[in-house]
Design an enzyme around this catalytic site. Structure first.
Site, mmCIF file in Angstrom:
data_model
loop_
_atom_site.group_PDB
_atom_site.id
_atom_site.type_symbol
_atom_site.label_atom_id
_atom_site.label_comp_id
_atom_site.label_asym_id
_atom_site.label_seq_id
_atom_site.Cartn_x
_atom_site.Cartn_y
_atom_site.Cartn_z
ATOM 1 N N ASP A 181 0.784 -1.244 0.000
ATOM 2 C CA ASP A 181 0.000 0.000 0.000
ATOM 3 C C ASP A 181 0.817 1.297 0.000
ATOM 4 O O ASP A 181 0.482 2.234 0.733
ATOM 5 C CB ASP A 181 -0.961 0.006 1.202
ATOM 6 N N ASP A 185 -4.519 -0.973 -1.662
ATOM 7 C CA ASP A 185 -5.814 -0.859 -1.009
ATOM 8 C C ASP A 185 -6.755 -0.314 -2.088
ATOM 9 O O ASP A 185 -6.426 0.689 -2.742
ATOM 10 C CB ASP A 185 -5.658 0.132 0.160
ATOM 11 N N HIS A 222 -10.622 0.284 -2.584
ATOM 12 C CA HIS A 222 -11.994 0.261 -2.071
ATOM 13 C C HIS A 222 -13.023 0.754 -3.078
ATOM 14 O O HIS A 222 -12.737 1.617 -3.909
ATOM 15 C CB HIS A 222 -12.097 1.133 -0.824
ATOM 16 N N HIS A 233 -17.513 2.336 0.737
ATOM 17 C CA HIS A 233 -17.020 1.099 1.368
ATOM 18 C C HIS A 233 -17.357 1.069 2.865
ATOM 19 O O HIS A 233 -17.379 2.116 3.530
ATOM 20 C CB HIS A 233 -15.502 0.984 1.162
ATOM 21 N N LYS A 246 -6.872 -5.265 -2.870
ATOM 22 C CA LYS A 246 -7.632 -5.813 -1.747
ATOM 23 C C LYS A 246 -8.565 -4.752 -1.197
ATOM 24 O O LYS A 246 -8.347 -3.557 -1.404
ATOM 25 C CB LYS A 246 -6.671 -6.282 -0.657
ATOM 26 N N CYS A 289 -2.059 -2.649 7.681
ATOM 27 C CA CYS A 289 -1.918 -3.580 6.551
ATOM 28 C C CYS A 289 -0.611 -4.376 6.580
ATOM 29 O O CYS A 289 -0.586 -5.545 6.188
ATOM 30 C CB CYS A 289 -2.116 -2.837 5.249
#
Ligand code: VGL
Ligand code: ZN
Length: 237
Positions: free
Chosen positions: A40, A78, A80, A84, A138, A183
């Site tokens: 990330d 990351d 989203h 989210h 993810k 993370c």
């Protein structure tokens, strides 16, 4: 023979030419069965982004340098949806950094961040990792967060990363990126659970540190056999 005499003889024989590899023997040498995981390192987590991590940009040169020591590199993002479930804005009067109970357990709520396809979700422009083999995204299921690159927060849905690494014969992962206590830590813990040897390269990470989360993360990682190292411990980095 006295020590001084030995040293003199060694010098005379030119044996000090052998010294550098001997001194380097203590360093870790990631080979064909090791992968660098870069978690990330996205605009959202760096100053000017939507969820900036203090000092986030400082990991970029450290990771760029480390990358030259690795044959295998995996990068995560990351990623989203809008609205989210991890966004405070999706929960009425809730504020960023509050917590809420979702059907899979406790969830910290965040500012809207890393929305799919936005500049905010792009990798930091100075990250130079041309040999990256896989980018794994993810947190794209609207109702479930995913700090870990291996498994979503429901602790059931997998991303496929463990299968990918195993299929490629990877046994050891070196984890870097943002954020140490979310993370990075969840990825390291899940790496252990999936049977990998796991190192976290501390100076290649920065933390959010929410209510003691950084100390708690290191404690949990140590308990699960995650090894805490510095980039200087890796040969060639
Ligand atoms: C992260 C909070 C929310 C991270 C991602 O990359 O550590 N933290 N989403
Ligand atoms: Zn997120």
């Amino acid at each position: 023979m006295q020590r001084r005499t030995v040293l003199h003889s060694a010098a005379a024989l030119g044996l000090f030419a052998l010294a550098p590899p001997l001194f380097a023997a203590g360093k870790l040498k990631p080979g064909a069965h090791a992968a660098l995981i870069v978690v990330d390192v996205q605009n959202c987590f760096i100053d000017g982004g939507t969820l900036p991590v203090k000092g986030g940009a400082e990991v970029v040169p450290v990771i760029n340098k480390l990358s030259t020591a690795f044959q295998n590199i995996v990068v995560t993002q990351d990623w989203h949806t809008q609205g989210h479930a991890s966004f405070a804005s999706a929960h009425g009067s809730k504020k960023p950094f509050d917590s809420i109970k979702l059907n899979y357990g406790n969830q910290v709520l965040w500012p809207d961040h890393c929305v799919q396809g936005t500049d905010d979700a792009a990798l930091h422009k100075d990250l130079k990792l041309p040999t990256t083999q896989l980018i794994i995204r993810k947190g794209y299921n609207k109702g479930v967060d995913s700090y870990s690159a291996f498994q979503e927060a429901d602790r059931k849905t997998v991303t496929g990363l463990a299968g990918y690494l195993k299929a490629r014969g990877i046994k050891t992962v070196y984890i870097t990126g943002l954020a140490t206590d979310f993370c990075v830590a969840w990825t390291a813990l899940d790496a252990r659970k999936a049977g990998f040897e796991a190192y976290v390269i501390e100076d290649a990470t920065r933390a959010i540190d929410l209510n003691g989360s950084l100390a708690a993360a290191w404690k949990q990682m140590a308990a699960q056999g995650v090894k805490r190292i510095q980039s200087g411990d890796v040969e060639g980095a």
